[in-house]
Write a protein that holds these residues in place. Structure first.
Motif, PDB file in Angstrom:
ATOM      1  N   THR A 187       0.829  -1.210   0.000  1.00  5.82           N
ATOM      2  CA  THR A 187       0.000   0.000   0.000  1.00  5.82           C
ATOM      3  C   THR A 187       0.856   1.249   0.000  1.00  5.82           C
ATOM      4  O   THR A 187       0.604   2.200  -0.747  1.00  5.82           O
ATOM      5  CB  THR A 187      -0.923  -0.001   1.235  1.00  5.82           C
ATOM      6  OG1 THR A 187      -1.732  -1.183   1.219  1.00  5.82           O
ATOM      7  CG2 THR A 187      -1.831   1.220   1.235  1.00  5.82           C
ATOM      8  N   HIS A 199       1.683   4.298  -3.015  1.00  3.79           N
ATOM      9  CA  HIS A 199       1.546   5.739  -2.736  1.00  3.79           C
ATOM     10  C   HIS A 199       2.912   6.314  -2.360  1.00  3.79           C
ATOM     11  O   HIS A 199       3.016   7.186  -1.493  1.00  3.79           O
ATOM     12  CB  HIS A 199       0.546   5.976  -1.608  1.00  3.79           C
ATOM     13  CG  HIS A 199      -0.837   5.475  -1.905  1.00  3.79           C
ATOM     14  ND1 HIS A 199      -1.214   4.165  -1.681  1.00  3.79           N
ATOM     15  CD2 HIS A 199      -1.920   6.087  -2.428  1.00  3.79           C
ATOM     16  CE1 HIS A 199      -2.473   4.002  -2.036  1.00  3.79           C
ATOM     17  NE2 HIS A 199      -2.926   5.157  -2.495  1.00  3.79           N
ATOM     18  N   VAL A 250       4.113   9.894  -0.743  1.00  5.75           N
ATOM     19  CA  VAL A 250       2.930  10.590  -0.240  1.00  5.75           C
ATOM     20  C   VAL A 250       2.610  10.055   1.152  1.00  5.75           C
ATOM     21  O   VAL A 250       2.639   8.840   1.381  1.00  5.75           O
ATOM     22  CB  VAL A 250       1.710  10.370  -1.169  1.00  5.75           C
ATOM     23  CG1 VAL A 250       0.465  11.019  -0.589  1.00  5.75           C
ATOM     24  CG2 VAL A 250       2.006  10.926  -2.557  1.00  5.75           C
ATOM     25  N   VAL A 280       0.412   8.680   3.797  1.00  7.44           N
ATOM     26  CA  VAL A 280      -0.878   7.990   3.823  1.00  7.44           C
ATOM     27  C   VAL A 280      -1.400   8.018   5.260  1.00  7.44           C
ATOM     28  O   VAL A 280      -0.739   7.484   6.164  1.00  7.44           O
ATOM     29  CB  VAL A 280      -0.743   6.534   3.332  1.00  7.44           C
ATOM     30  CG1 VAL A 280      -2.116   5.877   3.263  1.00  7.44           C
ATOM     31  CG2 VAL A 280      -0.057   6.494   1.967  1.00  7.44           C
ATOM     32  N   THR A 296      -5.906  -0.394  -2.771  1.00 11.25           N
ATOM     33  CA  THR A 296      -4.860  -1.232  -3.352  1.00 11.25           C
ATOM     34  C   THR A 296      -5.410  -2.023  -4.534  1.00 11.25           C
ATOM     35  O   THR A 296      -4.750  -2.147  -5.575  1.00 11.25           O
ATOM     36  CB  THR A 296      -4.303  -2.194  -2.294  1.00 11.25           C
ATOM     37  OG1 THR A 296      -3.876  -1.438  -1.159  1.00 11.25           O
ATOM     38  CG2 THR A 296      -3.134  -2.983  -2.834  1.00 11.25           C
ATOM     39  N   ALA A 321      -5.696   0.248  -7.469  1.00 11.66           N
ATOM     40  CA  ALA A 321      -4.383   0.569  -8.043  1.00 11.66           C
ATOM     41  C   ALA A 321      -3.881  -0.573  -8.928  1.00 11.66           C
ATOM     42  O   ALA A 321      -3.333  -0.336 -10.018  1.00 11.66           O
ATOM     43  CB  ALA A 321      -3.383   0.863  -6.931  1.00 11.66           C
ATOM     44  N   ARG A 348      -7.279  10.624  -2.475  1.00 10.49           N
ATOM     45  CA  ARG A 348      -6.987   9.271  -2.961  1.00 10.49           C
ATOM     46  C   ARG A 348      -8.258   8.438  -3.103  1.00 10.49           C
ATOM     47  O   ARG A 348      -8.432   7.681  -4.066  1.00 10.49           O
ATOM     48  CB  ARG A 348      -6.002   8.584  -2.011  1.00 10.49           C
ATOM     49  CG  ARG A 348      -4.625   9.207  -1.989  1.00 10.49           C
ATOM     50  CD  ARG A 348      -3.916   8.963  -3.297  1.00 10.49           C
ATOM     51  NE  ARG A 348      -2.640   9.663  -3.361  1.00 10.49           N
ATOM     52  CZ  ARG A 348      -1.849   9.655  -4.403  1.00 10.49           C
ATOM     53  NH1 ARG A 348      -2.195   8.973  -5.479  1.00 10.49           N
ATOM     54  NH2 ARG A 348      -0.711  10.323  -4.409  1.00 10.49           N
ATOM     55  N   GLU A 375      -5.456  16.749   4.820  1.00 13.13           N
ATOM     56  CA  GLU A 375      -5.128  16.966   3.418  1.00 13.13           C
ATOM     57  C   GLU A 375      -5.057  18.456   3.096  1.00 13.13           C
ATOM     58  O   GLU A 375      -4.259  18.881   2.245  1.00 13.13           O
ATOM     59  CB  GLU A 375      -6.144  16.255   2.528  1.00 13.13           C
ATOM     60  CG  GLU A 375      -6.063  14.737   2.619  1.00 13.13           C
ATOM     61  CD  GLU A 375      -6.976  14.036   1.637  1.00 13.13           C
ATOM     62  OE1 GLU A 375      -7.683  14.734   0.869  1.00 13.13           O
ATOM     63  OE2 GLU A 375      -6.994  12.787   1.631  1.00 13.13           O
TER      64      GLU A 375
END
Length: 617
Positions: A33, A37, A40, A42, A148, A151, A291, A443
């Motif tokens: 995971t 990303h 970034v 998470v 996931t 993705a 996301r 965020e």
């Protein structure tokens, strides 16, 4: 410490020739995971949901910290920066260029597609072959969570597009249907039996190899797959290819609709013929967060592999709908090899957005620059549908003002997708839609860091929090206000926070005024009630309180609140209660002063370098 991460198959971490042991189960899921990303932060909450679902045990966060600690012990090396620091309430995995096979695959696939479009099939085949070689014959392990899984679905979709482009390049270069190419295409149609371009490539390769019977069997297999899953017959390209095979006609290297002729001195591209448009703009600012919303949009657009689909994103002014839509479009780019269109329909600020005929004509000319002027709206839309039929084109129609601008553009069949952004919902029926709200607090702070830099935020965390809240966590407001900091060292977050606290300047500093005007124009007869209400009361309201404060009849007050919600100027705050944000209220106060013939507060124009509006710090 130089590492390599492999996730396009069994998960492995290598240090040189040594394979590091990653514990199976959730530690591996956490690593994958974070790799998906990479770079970034998470949030812990998202990781908890990804690894344990929506009902995690009470020990989930503690277990997550334990798994992260184990990964740090595995990945870190003395004298090197930490691989897995904690940032902004989450975990960030640092990965260097070339270390992650999935990132390398995407880079090589992108460069390969670009070479193909540029008329360099040999270079494209080399790059795409290297990209495909990064995938293991063994599938990656099952994903724990939805992000996931989404993705990996996107990566598999890119692999499918890379395979087809690679095969097309090999045929361009004269491949006679070699066993290696045939094996690749047979495996590919076995995995993706509904992709007509894949069947066309396989039939072409078989025909090149002299196996006419095999090409005919492939066509019949495609017919069975399409009819069994979708209830449709093959499109005209596949049907025409079948007829040519049956006639033993010589076959061009690849199906013509997938070829893009390069510009050369000897053979210029006909400017009047149909073309493959690539209109998505390069983002002007870094994209932060969203996301979950991105995953939802990618999943919705993936349906276009089977049938045309319309996806809508709506929400109040300044929430970042356009940026989200363009980011999602960029991430599914390779799923739409026949073109990507982008039109701004003017619904965010324009007084007179383009009428439906102008929109349809603009799409028509993007697909066929030499097209004659359509006689009317119905003809324009019909010609657009004909051009899109059985093609894989993505249309991003940004800032739609109403449904009429975007209606009736998609054909009955094909892999097209229409991605629409608007202030209010403009699609009906079963079209998936996503309401975009202000950013979550974490965020929003990450966006401020991305625009203002880490140092100002770290030095003045309280002021940074104040700026985020005064901008109501709206991406547009945060980006616009934070430009002040680029004007010079005399600007600080503390000074910016003081400027935003002053209601005379806040609306202009956030840049929301013109965009709120587009929402205000939707109110119609509810506009006077809106202006009186915002001047009289700054807090939550009800229909009864609205009637008492504005003098409107109770039924008119209730309908006015409904209109405010529909225009994204208010939001429900519980049964019978509504909330109007401070920026919307300030807009109404200034507008009411202007419309009453008074003098609106002196306020600056949009933030720009060199300006010095507002009180001094």
């Amino acid at each position: 410490m130089a590492l390599s991460f492999e996730i396009l198959g069994p998960v492995r971490v290598r240090h040189g020739e040594q394979t590091l042991r990653v514990p199976a189960g959730r530690p591996t899921a956490l690593l994958v995971t974070l790799l998906l990303h990479a770079g970034v932060s998470v949030p812990v909450e998202r990781l908890r949901e990804e690894l344990w679902g929506r009902r995690p045990p009470a020990s989930a966060v503690a277990n997550l910290r334990s798994h992260a600690s184990g990964l740090r012990h595995l990945l870190d090396s003395p004298g090197h920066p930490a691989r897995l620091p904690t940032e902004h309430g989450g975990y960030l995995l640092r990965v260097e260029p070339g270390e992650l096979d999935a990132a390398e695959f995407e880079r090589l696939a992108t460069e390969g597609h670009a070479a193909r479009i540029g008329g360099e099939p040999e270079l494209a085949a080399t790059l795409l072959g290297r990209a495909l070689a990064l995938w293991s014959p063994t599938d990656p392990p099952p994903a724990y969570g939805p992000a996931t899984a989404a993705a990996f679905d996107r990566l598999r979709e890119r692999r499918a597009g890379a395979r087809e482009t690679y095969a097309a390049c090999r045929l361009d270069l004269g491949d006679p249907g070699t066993p290696a190419l045939l094996a690749l295409l047979r495996d590919h149609v076995g995995e993706h039996p509904l992709r007509e371009p894949a069947w066309a490539l396989l039939m072409t390769a078989l025909h090149r190899a002299g196996d006419q019977a095999g090409a005919v069997r492939s066509y019949r297999a495609a017919c069975r797959a399409l009819d069994g899953e979708l209830g449709v017959a093959p499109g005209p390209e596949l049907t025409d290819l079948y007829r040519e095979v049956r006639r033993h006609a010589p076959r061009s290297p690849v199906p013509q609709r997938r070829r893009v002729a390069p510009h050369t001195r000897d053979r210029p591209v006909d400017p009047r013929g149909p073309r493959v448009p690539h209109e998505l703009p390069c983002p002007a600012a870094p994209f932060v967060g969203r996301r979950t919303e991105l995953a939802r949009l990618r999943d919705a657009l993936a349906v276009a592999r089977r049938q045309p689909v319309t996806v809508a994103v709506f929400g109040m002014a300044g929430t970042g709908k356009s940026a989200l839509a363009l980011r999602a479009a960029a991430e599914v780019l390779d799923a739409f090899p026949d073109g990507q269109l982008h039109l701004d329909l003017g619904g965010s600020v324009a007084d007179c957005p383009p009428p439906p005929l102008q929109v349809a004509t603009r799409v028509l000319r993007a697909l066929h620059p030499g097209a004659d002027e359509p006689a009317g709206l119905a003809e324009a839309r019909a010609r657009v549908r004909s051009l899109l039929f059985d093609r894989r084109v993505l249309l991003v129609l940004d800032n739609a003002a109403d449904a009429a601008q975007v209606d009736d553009l998609l054909p009955v069949r094909g892999g097209c997708a229409l991605l629409v952004t608007s202030r209010t919902p403009v699609t009906t029926g079963d079209a998936p839609s996503l309401r975009l709200d202000p950013l979550p607090a974490a965020e929003a702070m990450a966006l401020l860091r991305a625009t203002a830099g880490d140092r100002p935020v770290d030095e003045e965390p309280e002021a940074a929090s104040a700026v985020v809240n005064l901008c109501e966590r709206l991406p547009l407001a945060l980006r616009t206000a934070s430009r002040r900091l680029s004007e010079g060292p005399h600007w600080s977050l503390s000074r910016l926070a003081r400027l935003l606290r002053d209601e005379r300047y806040r609306l202009a500093e956030t840049g929301l005024g013109p965009r709120l005007g587009a929402s205000y124009r939707r109110l119609g007869s509810a506009a006077p009630i809106f202006l009186r209400l915002c001047r009289a009361h700054p807090g939550p309201v009800t229909a009864e309180l609205t009637a008492a404060l504005t003098g409107a009849p109770p039924e008119d007050a209730a309908r006015a609140l409904d209109r405010l919600v529909a225009a994204q100027l208010a939001e429900p705050a519980g049964p019978g209660r509504f909330h109007i944000g401070d920026l919307v209220r300030l807009y109404a106060v200034e507008l009411a002063a202007t419309e009453a013939g008074g003098t609106a507060p002196v306020r600056p124009g949009p933030a720009r370098p060199g300006g010095s509006h507002g009180p001094a710090g």
